[in-house]
Design a protein around this motif. Structure first.
Motif, short mmCIF file in Angstrom:
data_model
loop_
_atom_site.label_atom_id
_atom_site.label_comp_id
_atom_site.label_asym_id
_atom_site.label_seq_id
_atom_site.Cartn_x
_atom_site.Cartn_y
_atom_site.Cartn_z
N THR A 88 11.52 0.27 -1.82
CA THR A 88 12.16 -0.74 -0.71
C THR A 88 11.86 -0.18 0.63
O THR A 88 12.16 1.15 1.01
CB THR A 88 13.72 -1.10 -0.94
N LEU A 89 11.50 -0.88 1.44
CA LEU A 89 11.31 0.03 3.00
C LEU A 89 12.32 -0.92 3.98
O LEU A 89 12.06 -2.21 4.13
CB LEU A 89 9.76 -0.57 3.28
N SER A 90 12.90 -0.34 4.69
CA SER A 90 13.69 -0.65 5.84
C SER A 90 12.81 -0.62 7.04
O SER A 90 12.50 0.62 7.35
CB SER A 90 15.10 0.07 5.84
N GLY A 100 14.76 -6.27 2.96
CA GLY A 100 13.68 -5.60 3.77
C GLY A 100 12.35 -6.32 3.02
O GLY A 100 11.97 -7.31 3.05
N TRP A 101 11.58 -5.06 2.88
CA TRP A 101 10.26 -5.02 2.25
C TRP A 101 10.45 -4.24 0.97
O TRP A 101 10.77 -3.29 0.91
CB TRP A 101 9.17 -4.77 3.19
N VAL A 102 9.45 -4.56 -0.23
CA VAL A 102 9.31 -3.83 -1.13
C VAL A 102 7.57 -3.64 -1.42
O VAL A 102 6.74 -4.62 -1.09
CB VAL A 102 9.73 -4.64 -2.55
N VAL A 103 7.18 -2.49 -1.56
CA VAL A 103 5.88 -2.03 -1.91
C VAL A 103 5.53 -2.72 -3.21
O VAL A 103 6.17 -2.84 -4.10
CB VAL A 103 5.71 -0.47 -2.11
N SER A 104 4.53 -3.67 -3.18
CA SER A 104 3.93 -4.30 -4.34
C SER A 104 3.62 -3.54 -5.65
O SER A 104 3.25 -2.41 -5.36
CB SER A 104 2.84 -4.99 -4.31
N LEU A 105 4.18 -3.83 -6.72
CA LEU A 105 3.72 -3.26 -7.89
C LEU A 105 2.34 -3.36 -8.09
O LEU A 105 1.76 -4.13 -7.76
CB LEU A 105 4.83 -3.81 -8.92
#
Length: 231
Positions: A35-37, A72-77
């Motif tokens: 997860t990216l804040s 926020g944002w999540v790095v794609s799997l």
């Protein structure tokens, strides 16, 4: 009157955030599922939230991150399906590109440039350092695109380049578990020899084997019990 939409060029700070985040994701310093804040990322990069938000939106268009409400944002799997789709297309396009390259009248001249790119591939790769993996894979990408360009079909070369961009993160994850760089360098040299000799069938066969071996390496890494990645 033009019907073409203008190409949006990122502002300097957005471009800086975009480059830094893309490299972190491709090198797996930002792991799949992380997860990216926006606030934390902006602080880490020494930038404001606005360019970071714009950069993340651009990365979402590239499929590298996904917006998640209230998180926020999540790095794609990276999934098994992703790997098969990318490598299936590479297996359709790259062997045919190699076959056509071997028949091209400028194959001998192009082979000299390929040899220089292969020398870059063979130098300085250390599996424990993500930066050297990215450098190696950048040279490897240039090698494969150069082969496709020798086919004489510019659109084919562009498609190969896009597929190699998509496979970068997959290959970084694979190389972390198994260093196949030496094998790849040997395969490059064999392919160059086939191109110089005009052996179209052999060139296609060698390219097919190389791409298939890279897929196997990536799949092995992704599906290992301790990989910690969703499949």
């Amino acid at each position: 009157m033009s019907f073409l939409a203008p190409i949006a060029v990122p502002a300097p700070l957005t471009a800086r955030a975009l480059q830094a985040l893309r490299e972190d994701i491709l090198a797996a310093r930002l792991a799949p599922g992380e997860t990216l804040s926006e606030a934390a990322t902006a602080s880490r990069l020494g930038l404001g939230k606005a360019p970071v938000r714009a950069a993340l939106a651009r990365l979402a268009e590239e499929g590298l991150v996904q917006p998640v409400p209230r998180r926020g944002w999540v790095v794609s799997l990276v999934t098994v399906r992703d790997i098969h789709e990318v490598f299936d297309l590479r297996l359709l396009l790259e062997p045919e590109a190699a076959r056509r390259a071997a028949r091209h009248p400028h194959a001998r001249m192009g082979a000299e440039a390929l040899a220089r790119l292969d020398a870059v591939c063979a130098a300085g790769y250390r599996p424990e350092e993500a930066e050297t993996a990215l450098g190696f894979l950048e040279a490897n990408r240039a090698f494969h695109v150069a082969v496709a360009e020798l086919s004489g079909n510019a659109r084919l070369a562009r498609q190969v380049g896009r597929l190699l961009d998509e496979s970068t993160r997959m290959l970084v994850l694979g190389l972390r578990r198994r260093d196949r760089s030496g094998e790849m360098a040997h395969e490059h040299r064999a392919l160059i020899a086939a191109l110089v000799a005009g052996e179209a069938a052999q060139a296609a066969e060698l390219m097919q084997a190389q791409v298939a071996a890279s897929r196997a390496m990536v799949l092995e890494a992704l599906t290992a019990p301790d990989a910690g990645l969703a499949v």
